[in-house]
Design a protein around this motif. Structure first.
Motif, short mmCIF file in Angstrom:
data_model
loop_
_atom_site.label_atom_id
_atom_site.label_comp_id
_atom_site.label_asym_id
_atom_site.label_seq_id
_atom_site.Cartn_x
_atom_site.Cartn_y
_atom_site.Cartn_z
N THR A 129 -2.91 -0.87 16.24
CA THR A 129 -2.54 0.51 16.55
C THR A 129 -1.13 0.57 17.16
O THR A 129 -0.32 1.44 16.82
N TYR A 130 -0.84 -0.38 18.04
CA TYR A 130 0.47 -0.45 18.68
C TYR A 130 1.58 -0.69 17.65
O TYR A 130 2.62 -0.01 17.67
N VAL A 131 1.37 -1.63 16.77
CA VAL A 131 2.38 -1.96 15.76
C VAL A 131 2.66 -0.76 14.86
O VAL A 131 3.81 -0.45 14.55
N GLN A 132 1.59 -0.08 14.44
CA GLN A 132 1.78 1.09 13.59
C GLN A 132 2.52 2.19 14.33
O GLN A 132 3.42 2.85 13.77
N ALA A 133 2.19 2.37 15.61
CA ALA A 133 2.87 3.40 16.40
C ALA A 133 4.36 3.10 16.53
O ALA A 133 5.20 4.02 16.46
N GLN A 134 4.71 1.83 16.71
CA GLN A 134 6.12 1.45 16.81
C GLN A 134 6.87 1.76 15.52
O GLN A 134 8.01 2.24 15.54
N ALA A 135 6.23 1.49 14.39
CA ALA A 135 6.87 1.79 13.10
C ALA A 135 7.00 3.30 12.91
O ALA A 135 8.06 3.80 12.49
N ASP A 136 5.95 4.04 13.26
CA ASP A 136 5.99 5.50 13.10
C ASP A 136 7.08 6.12 13.97
O ASP A 136 7.76 7.06 13.55
N GLU A 137 7.23 5.59 15.20
CA GLU A 137 8.24 6.14 16.12
C GLU A 137 9.66 5.72 15.73
O GLU A 137 10.63 6.40 16.09
N THR A 138 9.78 4.62 15.02
CA THR A 138 11.11 4.13 14.63
C THR A 138 11.73 4.98 13.53
O THR A 138 12.95 5.21 13.53
N LEU A 139 10.93 5.45 12.60
CA LEU A 139 11.47 6.14 11.42
C LEU A 139 12.35 7.34 11.77
O LEU A 139 13.47 7.46 11.24
N PRO A 140 11.92 8.28 12.62
CA PRO A 140 12.83 9.39 12.93
C PRO A 140 14.10 8.95 13.64
O PRO A 140 15.17 9.55 13.44
N LYS A 141 14.02 7.92 14.46
CA LYS A 141 15.22 7.41 15.14
C LYS A 141 16.15 6.76 14.13
O LYS A 141 17.38 6.89 14.23
N ALA A 142 15.57 6.04 13.17
CA ALA A 142 16.38 5.43 12.12
C ALA A 142 17.04 6.50 11.25
O ALA A 142 18.17 6.32 10.78
N LYS A 143 16.33 7.62 11.05
CA LYS A 143 16.89 8.70 10.23
C LYS A 143 18.12 9.29 10.90
O LYS A 143 19.12 9.61 10.22
N VAL A 144 18.08 9.43 12.22
CA VAL A 144 19.26 9.93 12.95
C VAL A 144 20.44 8.99 12.72
O VAL A 144 21.57 9.42 12.46
N PHE A 145 20.17 7.69 12.79
CA PHE A 145 21.23 6.69 12.60
C PHE A 145 21.76 6.71 11.18
O PHE A 145 22.98 6.80 10.96
N THR A 146 20.87 6.64 10.20
CA THR A 146 21.33 6.56 8.81
C THR A 146 21.99 7.85 8.34
O THR A 146 22.93 7.82 7.54
N ASP A 147 21.52 8.98 8.84
CA ASP A 147 22.17 10.25 8.49
C ASP A 147 23.60 10.29 9.04
O ASP A 147 24.52 10.78 8.36
N ALA A 148 23.78 9.77 10.25
CA ALA A 148 25.12 9.75 10.84
C ALA A 148 26.05 8.84 10.04
O ALA A 148 27.22 9.18 9.80
N VAL A 149 25.54 7.69 9.61
CA VAL A 149 26.33 6.78 8.78
C VAL A 149 26.70 7.45 7.46
O VAL A 149 27.86 7.42 7.03
N ALA A 150 25.71 8.04 6.82
CA ALA A 150 25.94 8.68 5.52
C ALA A 150 26.96 9.81 5.63
O ALA A 150 27.73 10.07 4.69
N ALA A 151 27.00 10.46 6.79
CA ALA A 151 27.96 11.56 7.00
C ALA A 151 29.32 11.05 7.45
O ALA A 151 30.27 11.84 7.58
#
Length: 378
Positions: free
Chosen positions: A144-166
């Motif tokens: 459960t912990y591992v899945q939660a870490q992955a789920d919480e990472t995705l929106p943070k990664a999206k902020v990063f990758t969107d900034a790079v793409a822009a």
């Protein structure tokens, strides 16, 4: 941490320091009941047995080669059942895994690169080691912990990758380290799939021949070293997000056992010792202490879930681990604004003496942590 490749000289020096504190691994003679001896050389990998019963399997590894090596026990589909990296020339290591019946590969990789040398082994019998309700609870909660870490990472990664793409360098720099915390907490699970880690967390000096460099560290270099985001870097941003989305979807299928949790905790401390303390991991952004904290948090989570089991079998060990985790966390707190913040001191501002103090604290924790798997399986 296949994302960070030390030079042979640096790795050998680091391994020498690590093996000095991992007593139980170096004392193994590989002759225990059910143990399989693995001899790694520069041009071969030999095993003492080709068949073992299902359950807890112990690999007693000896590196007789001249290069730092790593040894893997691979499932039939190439997922990693167990591994140990940074095994220095002339040193030994013990790898414990819980495995089911089937065909497996033992792989030795001298120099920690290339396809390595393989030996097939058969695990016989239909079941793995018996588990108590406490073990099942620990595994379930860790999943459960591992899945939660992955789920919480995705929106943070999206902020990063969107900034790079822009092409927004400052926004990307601000989002970079936070996007990696969940990954760093659970990295051994991500690495167990074999193909995800090289796509998202590889260092430039870890590239195999013909391999394209993608992922966080490719973009880290562009942001801090090159100080520009060209068309190639912008195009790599959605690739990183797609690969992390793949990780998020697959993490629930990971093979997790009490021994893999214990081994994973030790792997996270090894990653701190060989990558974060040295400044190798985040060599451009110098955000190593954030990764460092993530690794420690992930290791501590595994330990805390296994503690009810280990404390019955080896109360002195859990007392030592409680003390050393507390000591290391207190030391890390010196380098951040407050105990809830992930704003850590830039690692290039941490002096030699302070790095030595951090290294000593990691080594003090690594020794008892290397005995956690044995305490869980008694």
């Amino acid at each position: 941490m296949r994302a960070v490749r030390l030079s042979v000289v640096t790795a050998a020096a680091t391994v020498a320091a690590l093996t000095a504190v991992t007593g139980c691994a170096e004392k193994s003679d590989g002759k225990g009941e059910g143990a399989l001896s693995v001899v790694a050389k520069d041009d071969s990998c030999t095993v003492s047995k080709k068949k073992l019963p299902a359950g807890h399997v112990e690999l007693a590894v000896e590196n007789k080669g001249s290069k730092v090596t790593e040894v893997y026990l691979l499932f039939p589909d190439a997922r990693i059942a167990a591994e140990r990296e940074n095994i220095g020339p002339g040193t030994r290591a013990t790898i414990t895994a819980e495995v089911k019946a089937g065909s497996y590969d033992i792989v030795c990789k001298p120099g920690m690169k290339g396809a390595g040398y393989r030996q097939k082994i058969e695990i016989t019998g239909g079941t793995t080691a018996k588990r108590s309700p406490e073990m099942d609870k620990a595994v379930s909660e860790y999943r459960t912990y591992v899945q939660a870490q992955a789920d919480e990472t995705l929106p943070k990664a999206k902020v990063f990758t969107d900034a790079v793409a822009a092409g927004d360098i400052e926004a990307a720099k601000k989002a970079y380290a936070e996007s990696r915390i969940g990954w760093e907490r659970t990295e051994p699970v991500a690495e167990s799939f074999g193909d995800i880690d090289p796509k998202v967390d590889l260092r430039e000096d870890g590239l195999e021949a013909g391999q394209k460099w993608t992922g966080w560290h490719r973009l880290e270099k562009a942001l801090w070293h090159d100080k520009k985001l060209g068309a190639e870097e912008k195009a790599l941003a959605p690739v990183l997000y797609k690969d992390l989305l793949d990780w998020q979807k697959r993490v629930g299928t990971a093979e997790i056992t009490p021994t893999s949790m214990a081994n994973g905790a030790k792997e996270l401390l090894d990653e701190v010792a060989t990558g974060k303390v040295t400044g190798e991991e985040e060599r451009y952004s110098h955000t190593d202490l954030i990764d460092f904290k993530g690794n420690v948090e992930g290791a501590q989570k595994s330990y805390e879930l296994l503690k009810p089991i280990a404390s019955k079998n080896d109360p002195a060990l859990t007392a030592s681990l409680d003390k050393q985790f507390a000591s290391l966390n207190t030391l890390l707190d010196k380098y951040r604004a407050d105990k809830t913040s992930y704003e850590f001191t830039s690692y290039d501002k941490v002096g030699k003496a302070d790095r030595k103090e951090l290294s000593d604290a990691v080594n003090a924790l690594a020794e008892p942590l290397s005995r956690l798997a044995a305490a869980v399986t008694k």
